[in-house]
Write a protein that holds these residues in place. Structure first.
Motif, PDB file in Angstrom:
ATOM      1  N   ASN A   8       6.321  -0.378   5.602  1.00  0.00           N
ATOM      2  CA  ASN A   8       6.491   0.471   4.311  1.00  0.00           C
ATOM      3  C   ASN A   8       5.642   0.351   3.216  1.00  0.00           C
ATOM      4  O   ASN A   8       5.455  -0.762   2.779  1.00  0.00           O
ATOM      5  CB  ASN A   8       7.620   0.867   4.042  1.00  0.00           C
ATOM      6  CG  ASN A   8       8.751   1.376   5.362  1.00  0.00           C
ATOM      7  OD1 ASN A   8       9.540   0.811   5.650  1.00  0.00           O
ATOM      8  ND2 ASN A   8       8.273   2.500   5.662  1.00  0.00           N
ATOM      9  N   ALA A   9       5.167   1.424   2.254  1.00  0.00           N
ATOM     10  CA  ALA A   9       4.131   1.020   1.373  1.00  0.00           C
ATOM     11  C   ALA A   9       4.632   1.449  -0.152  1.00  0.00           C
ATOM     12  O   ALA A   9       5.625   2.581  -0.044  1.00  0.00           O
ATOM     13  CB  ALA A   9       3.000   1.817   1.511  1.00  0.00           C
ATOM     14  N   TYR A  10       4.423   0.800  -1.098  1.00  0.00           N
ATOM     15  CA  TYR A  10       5.107   0.962  -2.484  1.00  0.00           C
ATOM     16  C   TYR A  10       3.875   0.788  -3.408  1.00  0.00           C
ATOM     17  O   TYR A  10       3.028   0.116  -3.233  1.00  0.00           O
ATOM     18  CB  TYR A  10       6.301   0.065  -2.745  1.00  0.00           C
ATOM     19  CG  TYR A  10       7.255  -0.110  -1.544  1.00  0.00           C
ATOM     20  CD1 TYR A  10       8.803   0.338  -1.767  1.00  0.00           C
ATOM     21  CD2 TYR A  10       7.262  -0.731  -0.138  1.00  0.00           C
ATOM     22  CE1 TYR A  10       9.424   0.346  -0.922  1.00  0.00           C
ATOM     23  CE2 TYR A  10       7.963  -0.925   0.645  1.00  0.00           C
ATOM     24  CZ  TYR A  10       9.231  -0.350   0.287  1.00  0.00           C
ATOM     25  OH  TYR A  10      10.309  -0.216   1.360  1.00  0.00           O
ATOM     26  N   ILE A  11       4.252   1.448  -4.726  1.00  0.00           N
ATOM     27  CA  ILE A  11       3.338   1.228  -5.870  1.00  0.00           C
ATOM     28  C   ILE A  11       4.383   0.934  -7.108  1.00  0.00           C
ATOM     29  O   ILE A  11       5.492   1.558  -6.995  1.00  0.00           O
ATOM     30  CB  ILE A  11       2.254   2.189  -6.166  1.00  0.00           C
ATOM     31  CG1 ILE A  11       2.944   3.753  -6.306  1.00  0.00           C
ATOM     32  CG2 ILE A  11       1.185   2.480  -4.984  1.00  0.00           C
ATOM     33  CD1 ILE A  11       2.012   4.625  -6.807  1.00  0.00           C
ATOM     34  N   VAL A  12       4.004   0.227  -7.969  1.00  0.00           N
ATOM     35  CA  VAL A  12       4.783   0.170  -9.011  1.00  0.00           C
ATOM     36  C   VAL A  12       3.755   0.686 -10.383  1.00  0.00           C
ATOM     37  O   VAL A  12       2.903   0.287 -10.532  1.00  0.00           O
ATOM     38  CB  VAL A  12       5.130  -1.394  -9.270  1.00  0.00           C
ATOM     39  CG1 VAL A  12       5.919  -1.751 -10.564  1.00  0.00           C
ATOM     40  CG2 VAL A  12       5.650  -2.054  -8.225  1.00  0.00           C
TER      41      VAL A  12
END
Length: 285
Positions: A186-190
């Motif tokens: 799964n992919a995330y940005i901050v």
């Protein structure tokens, strides 16, 4: 030599056999789970067992083993193969009725169940996690039920190879302008103090590690926003990361050649990795 599990038997890997007519082989008609092992114990086994049951139900496939027996098989394989850090791979297919047909076999056909271990010393203390991963973006052309953890992994495998040919580590898939997920994560940005990741739907896998990491993030008073984001938004993020059962929390330091921040892992991803490993070790079985 590894000991593996096939349809109720523990066998040397060289003696393991399934039918050439097995639907997992012919039709990718099967589901799988991968459970990490740390300190000889299973990480988030319950989560994987629940998702396995859901995948089987969605495909109207029989579950050939109880959760209690499945736990015992996992533990026995870890013991027999002396796994301290590594993975247990589980696959259940619709089995074989002795021929090839697009139609499902008769309901009484027994599923095929296979488990094997992979020894991965240093899994938790990964040098890659300290360095961070580089990703490219590719078009997402997979089928519409990515929430079912099936063994049809050809396109994710091709995506991983596209990344390697580009001198990168992984690929993020994009559909209708928005990132869905990585090839196996799964992919995330901050941005600022906010963690942004796509909401659960049929378009992405309902990650077991995802659920735990988001829970820990909220408990640590981090803000989480579940919504779609674009590759362009990701390139402008302060940092990014992925989650998976085999890599835990992996910082992403570059997207399509654009460095995030100073090109090294930021503050949030390493902290989440630390929290995740600490908490999951405590709860391991």
């Amino acid at each position: 030599m590894r000991t593996v599990y096939v349809n109720g038997e523990y066998l040397p890997e060289t003696e393991a056999r399934i039918s050439i007519f097995d639907r997992g082989f012919l039709m990718a008609d099967g589901v799988y789970e991968v459970t990490s092992v740390l300190d000889g114990k299973l990480i988030d086994f319950d989560g994987h067992a629940v998702r396995l049951s859901r995948s089987l139900n969605e495909l109207e496939m029989k579950n050939p083993i109880s959760k209690e027996d499945l736990l015992e098989v996992h533990r026995e394989l870890v013991r027999l193969n002396e796994i301290d850090e590594g993975l247990v791979y589980l696959q259940i297919t619709r089995g074989s009725d002795g021929d090839r047909d697009f139609a499902f076999p008769a309901p009484e056909t027994e599923p095929t169940i296979v488990l094997f271990t992979q020894n991965k010393p240093g899994l938790a203390d990964s040098p890659a996690a300290k360095k961070g991963a580089k990703v490219i973006s590719i078009e997402d052309i997979r089928w519409g039920r990515r929430d079912i953890k099936t063994v049809q992994l050809l396109y994710p495998s091709m995506g991983k190879m596209m990344a390697k040919k580009a001198g990168c580590d992984d690929a993020w898939m994009v559909e209708d302008g928005f990132v869905t997920e990585g090839t196996s994560n799964n992919a995330y940005i901050v941005k600022g103090n906010k963690i942004i990741t796509r909401a659960l739907s049929n378009e992405i896998l309902h990650g077991i590690t995802r659920a735990a990491v988001l829970r820990f993030a909220r408990e640590a008073q981090m803000e989480v926003e579940e919504r779609n984001f674009t590759i362009d938004e990701a390139k402008q993020a302060d940092e990014a990361f992925t989650t998976s059962a085999s890599a835990f929390v992996m910082p992403v330091v570059e997207i399509d050649g654009v460095a995030l921040g100073d090109g090294t892992p930021g503050r949030v991803a390493p902290r989440l990795r630390e929290i995740y490993l600490d908490e999951m070790r405590k709860a391991a079985v």
